[in-house]
Design a protein around this motif. Structure first.
Motif, PDB file in Angstrom:
ATOM      1  N   UNK A 384     -39.478 -80.743  85.450  1.00  0.00           N
ATOM      2  CA  UNK A 384     -40.819 -80.163  85.593  1.00  0.00           C
ATOM      3  C   UNK A 384     -40.680 -78.645  85.670  1.00  0.00           C
ATOM      4  N   UNK A 385     -40.951 -77.918  84.592  1.00  0.00           N
ATOM      5  CA  UNK A 385     -40.776 -76.462  84.592  1.00  0.00           C
ATOM      6  C   UNK A 385     -41.575 -75.756  85.683  1.00  0.00           C
ATOM      7  N   UNK A 386     -42.795 -76.216  85.933  1.00  0.00           N
ATOM      8  CA  UNK A 386     -43.641 -75.546  86.925  1.00  0.00           C
ATOM      9  C   UNK A 386     -43.019 -75.546  88.306  1.00  0.00           C
ATOM     10  N   UNK A 387     -42.228 -76.565  88.609  1.00  0.00           N
ATOM     11  CA  UNK A 387     -41.590 -76.648  89.931  1.00  0.00           C
ATOM     12  C   UNK A 387     -40.418 -75.683  90.061  1.00  0.00           C
ATOM     13  N   UNK A 388     -40.011 -75.082  88.947  1.00  0.00           N
ATOM     14  CA  UNK A 388     -38.863 -74.176  88.961  1.00  0.00           C
ATOM     15  C   UNK A 388     -39.224 -72.837  88.309  1.00  0.00           C
ATOM     16  N   UNK A 389     -40.466 -72.445  88.462  1.00  0.00           N
ATOM     17  CA  UNK A 389     -40.973 -71.231  87.817  1.00  0.00           C
ATOM     18  C   UNK A 389     -40.184 -69.990  88.237  1.00  0.00           C
ATOM     19  N   UNK A 390     -39.886 -69.863  89.518  1.00  0.00           N
ATOM     20  CA  UNK A 390     -39.175 -68.679  89.998  1.00  0.00           C
ATOM     21  C   UNK A 390     -37.810 -68.543  89.343  1.00  0.00           C
ATOM     22  N   UNK A 391     -37.065 -69.650  89.287  1.00  0.00           N
ATOM     23  CA  UNK A 391     -35.739 -69.620  88.674  1.00  0.00           C
ATOM     24  C   UNK A 391     -35.839 -69.328  87.181  1.00  0.00           C
ATOM     25  N   UNK A 392     -36.797 -69.907  86.500  1.00  0.00           N
ATOM     26  CA  UNK A 392     -36.948 -69.691  85.065  1.00  0.00           C
ATOM     27  C   UNK A 392     -37.292 -68.233  84.757  1.00  0.00           C
ATOM     28  N   UNK A 393     -38.132 -67.637  85.579  1.00  0.00           N
ATOM     29  CA  UNK A 393     -38.473 -66.224  85.384  1.00  0.00           C
ATOM     30  C   UNK A 393     -37.262 -65.336  85.650  1.00  0.00           C
ATOM     31  N   UNK A 394     -36.458 -65.716  86.626  1.00  0.00           N
ATOM     32  CA  UNK A 394     -35.236 -64.961  86.923  1.00  0.00           C
ATOM     33  C   UNK A 394     -34.284 -65.005  85.731  1.00  0.00           C
ATOM     34  N   UNK A 395     -34.102 -66.187  85.155  1.00  0.00           N
ATOM     35  CA  UNK A 395     -33.226 -66.331  83.990  1.00  0.00           C
ATOM     36  C   UNK A 395     -33.763 -65.554  82.799  1.00  0.00           C
ATOM     37  N   UNK A 396     -35.066 -65.653  82.580  1.00  0.00           N
ATOM     38  CA  UNK A 396     -35.671 -64.950  81.448  1.00  0.00           C
ATOM     39  C   UNK A 396     -35.498 -63.445  81.575  1.00  0.00           C
ATOM     40  N   UNK A 397     -35.619 -62.935  82.795  1.00  0.00           N
ATOM     41  CA  UNK A 397     -35.452 -61.487  83.015  1.00  0.00           C
ATOM     42  C   UNK A 397     -34.023 -61.050  82.707  1.00  0.00           C
ATOM     43  N   UNK A 398     -33.070 -61.961  82.853  1.00  0.00           N
ATOM     44  CA  UNK A 398     -31.670 -61.624  82.639  1.00  0.00           C
ATOM     45  C   UNK A 398     -31.242 -61.741  81.178  1.00  0.00           C
ATOM     46  N   UNK A 399     -31.815 -62.682  80.447  1.00  0.00           N
ATOM     47  CA  UNK A 399     -31.279 -62.947  79.104  1.00  0.00           C
ATOM     48  C   UNK A 399     -32.263 -62.699  77.970  1.00  0.00           C
ATOM     49  N   UNK A 400     -33.559 -62.779  78.207  1.00  0.00           N
ATOM     50  CA  UNK A 400     -34.509 -62.568  77.114  1.00  0.00           C
ATOM     51  C   UNK A 400     -34.513 -61.106  76.670  1.00  0.00           C
ATOM     52  N   UNK A 401     -34.595 -60.912  75.369  1.00  0.00           N
ATOM     53  CA  UNK A 401     -34.649 -59.554  74.809  1.00  0.00           C
ATOM     54  C   UNK A 401     -35.961 -59.395  74.058  1.00  0.00           C
ATOM     55  N   UNK A 402     -37.054 -59.468  74.813  1.00  0.00           N
ATOM     56  CA  UNK A 402     -38.380 -59.482  74.214  1.00  0.00           C
ATOM     57  C   UNK A 402     -39.074 -58.128  74.250  1.00  0.00           C
ATOM     58  N   UNK A 403     -38.380 -57.094  74.696  1.00  0.00           N
ATOM     59  CA  UNK A 403     -39.009 -55.792  74.835  1.00  0.00           C
ATOM     60  C   UNK A 403     -39.198 -55.117  73.482  1.00  0.00           C
ATOM     61  N   UNK A 404     -40.395 -54.585  73.262  1.00  0.00           N
ATOM     62  CA  UNK A 404     -40.667 -53.808  72.048  1.00  0.00           C
ATOM     63  C   UNK A 404     -40.372 -52.326  72.271  1.00  0.00           C
ATOM     64  N   UNK A 405     -39.993 -51.964  73.481  1.00  0.00           N
ATOM     65  CA  UNK A 405     -39.684 -50.571  73.792  1.00  0.00           C
ATOM     66  C   UNK A 405     -38.251 -50.260  73.352  1.00  0.00           C
ATOM     67  N   UNK A 406     -38.118 -49.936  72.069  1.00  0.00           N
ATOM     68  CA  UNK A 406     -36.806 -49.542  71.532  1.00  0.00           C
ATOM     69  C   UNK A 406     -36.858 -48.079  71.093  1.00  0.00           C
TER      70      UNK A 406
END
Length: 532
Positions: A384-406
């Motif tokens: 259930x992703x909603x039950x682990x939202x905090x952890x998922x956001x933490x992981x996304x902040x560490x590995x996702x490269x979604x920034x358009x600020x280049x």
């Protein structure tokens, strides 16, 4: 005794062509790199330094190079090393190319061309590039995420290894040739494309250009979408689609949409038009009941429709709460579909002997078990992703490269080439479209066009497809960076055995190649990049 990196470089090779190189001298120069040690101070992120372990001459006359292997030592002694390879051509062109990996990485493949990606021909080494790559800081299979249980190994995979490997390679290049590279590029496909975006977003001053093919810029979201697909396939009785039914869908879509670009060639080059032309209901079994491989039941149609729309993630992250739709009804070919639903599998449920059938679910399952739950035995089909939202956001902040600020990369003079196959069923093309639209919103279309290009390749999957693309992406990037030659419309060449050599324009997004109605259909000049 290990030799420390000296402030006075040991020049081993020259950048000039040797008319008749002394083979014994060349080999001796290569061997001189063995056991060289790079101090931690020479690496921009924390390590315990790096060491060269193996050197050997490789290649053939006209393509000889020194192959250097080594390890970058972690701060945490329980963490694995970063294994790296560096290829130093005898006739160096003064430039370097860093290559990305695939999946969860874990190994180094040939560090001469981008993995599973259309690269320059001949290879980068033969063109004179010093090339290098790493295993990203752990050893294992591309579908094995167990390494993430170690924090430093995870940090390396999430992006730190890019900088560490870069800095070690530059130090060794400087020691070998007496100077650092004039130009530094990054090229990768899939996870390697993700790493290309990480390079220019996180370490913008290190790179003059990047080629990102099928880039997974939002890794956590992709894996959550994979889990959603797994649930839809395996938790719903009768929803699983066999390879035969996957081929049925692909053939039906191609039959309805092949000619929409003006040419019947087995390639759906106008997927947007296909979306409004093909009718999935035509494949429905009588009364919606499964009666074999010639039709789809109602649960199977529901699964296909789910894939054809943005896939719900079950949680809201920075990039949203849905993931881009898969091109299952937009021209993805049979082999691409089978890679999603299983190759040769005749049972719908994951088993010990065939642990995961769906590729997106396979990757998502690994991420949930090891990155989120930290439990190898966890059943991701009940996640259930909603039950682990905090952890998922933490992981996304560490590995996702979604920034358009280049902006820093652009101000440095950096150029970016993006490419995605329209039939990619491992990472849907809409994902890269979404990132390009973010760039356009950040910079404006006119400014964006000065440093970035985005191409959609019809019929190309994650590595093959009805149109298996070859494209001189490296040559295009280098001419743009060094000589200011605008890429303009590119040409791609098919490398499939049956259709090898046919050409088609690689059009600037959102244009697509339309056949002019006359002229050789195997020549790019017979097509026009058209708008919809």
């Amino acid at each position: 005794m290990k030799a420390s990196l000296c402030l006075c470089p040991l020049v081993l090779f020259t950048a000039t062509v040797l008319s008749a190189p002394d083979k014994s001298l060349i080999q001796a120069q290569c061997v001189a790199l063995k056991n060289v040690h790079i101090s931690a101070a020479a690496i921009g992120l924390p390590t315990r330094g790096a060491r060269v372990t193996t050197v050997a001459m490789a290649g053939h006359p006209g393509n000889q190079h020194c192959k250097v292997e080594g390890q970058i030592e972690p701060v945490d002694t329980d963490a694995p090393d970063i294994n790296f390879e560096l290829y130093l051509p005898l006739d160096w062109n003064g430039k370097a190319l860093q290559l990305g990996g695939s999946g969860f990485d874990g190994a180094i493949k040939d560090a001469d061309t981008a993995r599973l990606a259309p690269a320059a021909t001949p290879g980068a080494i033969k063109q004179g590039y010093a090339t290098f790559a790493s295993d990203s800081g752990h050893q294992g299979g591309v579908s094995d995420a167990s390494f993430t249980l170690n924090q430093e190994a995870w940090d390396n995979f999430a992006g730190a290894q890019i900088k560490k490997t870069h800095d070690v390679a530059v130090a060794l290049i400087r020691q070998a040739y007496g100077r650092k590279p004039d130009r530094m590029y990054f090229q990768g496909n899939s996870q390697g494309g993700h790493e290309a975006l990480a390079a220019i977003q996180r370490f913008p001053l290190d790179y003059d250009g990047a080629i990102a093919i099928h880039p997974v810029y939002n890794v956590v979201e992709l894996h959550l979408a994979g889990v959603s697909i797994g649930k839809a396939i395996y938790n719903t009785p009768g929803a699983w689609i066999s390879p035969a039914k996957a081929a049925l869908i692909a053939n039906a879509v191609t039959g309805a949409c092949d000619k929409l670009d003006g040419l019947a060639d087995g390639v759906v080059a106008d997927p947007d038009a296909c979306s409004t032309t093909f009718k999935l209901a035509h494949l429905r079994c009588p009364e919606g009941k499964d009666v074999g491989a010639s039709c789809l039941s109602d649960p199977q149609i529901a699964l296909v429709r789910m894939l054809d729309k943005p896939v719900p993630l079950g949680v809201s992250l920075l990039t949203g709460d849905h993931f881009a739709p898969w091109p299952i009804l937009r021209g993805a070919d049979a082999s691409a579909l089978v890679s999603v639903f299983g190759s040769g599998a005749n049972r719908p449920k994951p088993e010990a002997s065939n642990i995961i059938i769906s590729f997106p679910y396979m990757m998502g399952d690994q991420a949930v078990r090891y990155e989120v739950m930290r439990d190898a035995s966890y059943d991701s089909l009940r996640f259930d992703p909603a039950a682990h939202e905090t952890r998922l956001k933490e992981l996304a902040a560490q590995i996702d490269n979604d920034s358009a600020d280049i902006h820093a990369f652009v101000q440095h003079g950096g150029k970016l080439l993006l490419m995605h196959g329209t039939a990619d069923m491992a990472v849907p093309p809409g994902n890269t479209v979404a990132y390009y639209e973010k760039l356009k919103a950040e910079f404006g279309e006119q400014e964006l066009h000065r440093f970035a290009r985005f191409y959609l390749a019809p019929g190309f999957t994650h590595s093959s497809g009805t149109y298996r693309v070859s494209w001189d992406s490296l040559g295009t990037l280098d001419k743009w960076v060094v000589h200011g030659i605008d890429p303009g419309q590119q040409v791609m060449t098919d490398t499939n055995k049956a259709t090898a050599g046919r050409e088609m324009p690689l059009c600037d997004y959102p244009l697509f190649p339309r056949y002019n109605g006359k002229g050789d259909p195997k020549v790019a000049s017979s097509f026009t990049c058209a708008s919809r």
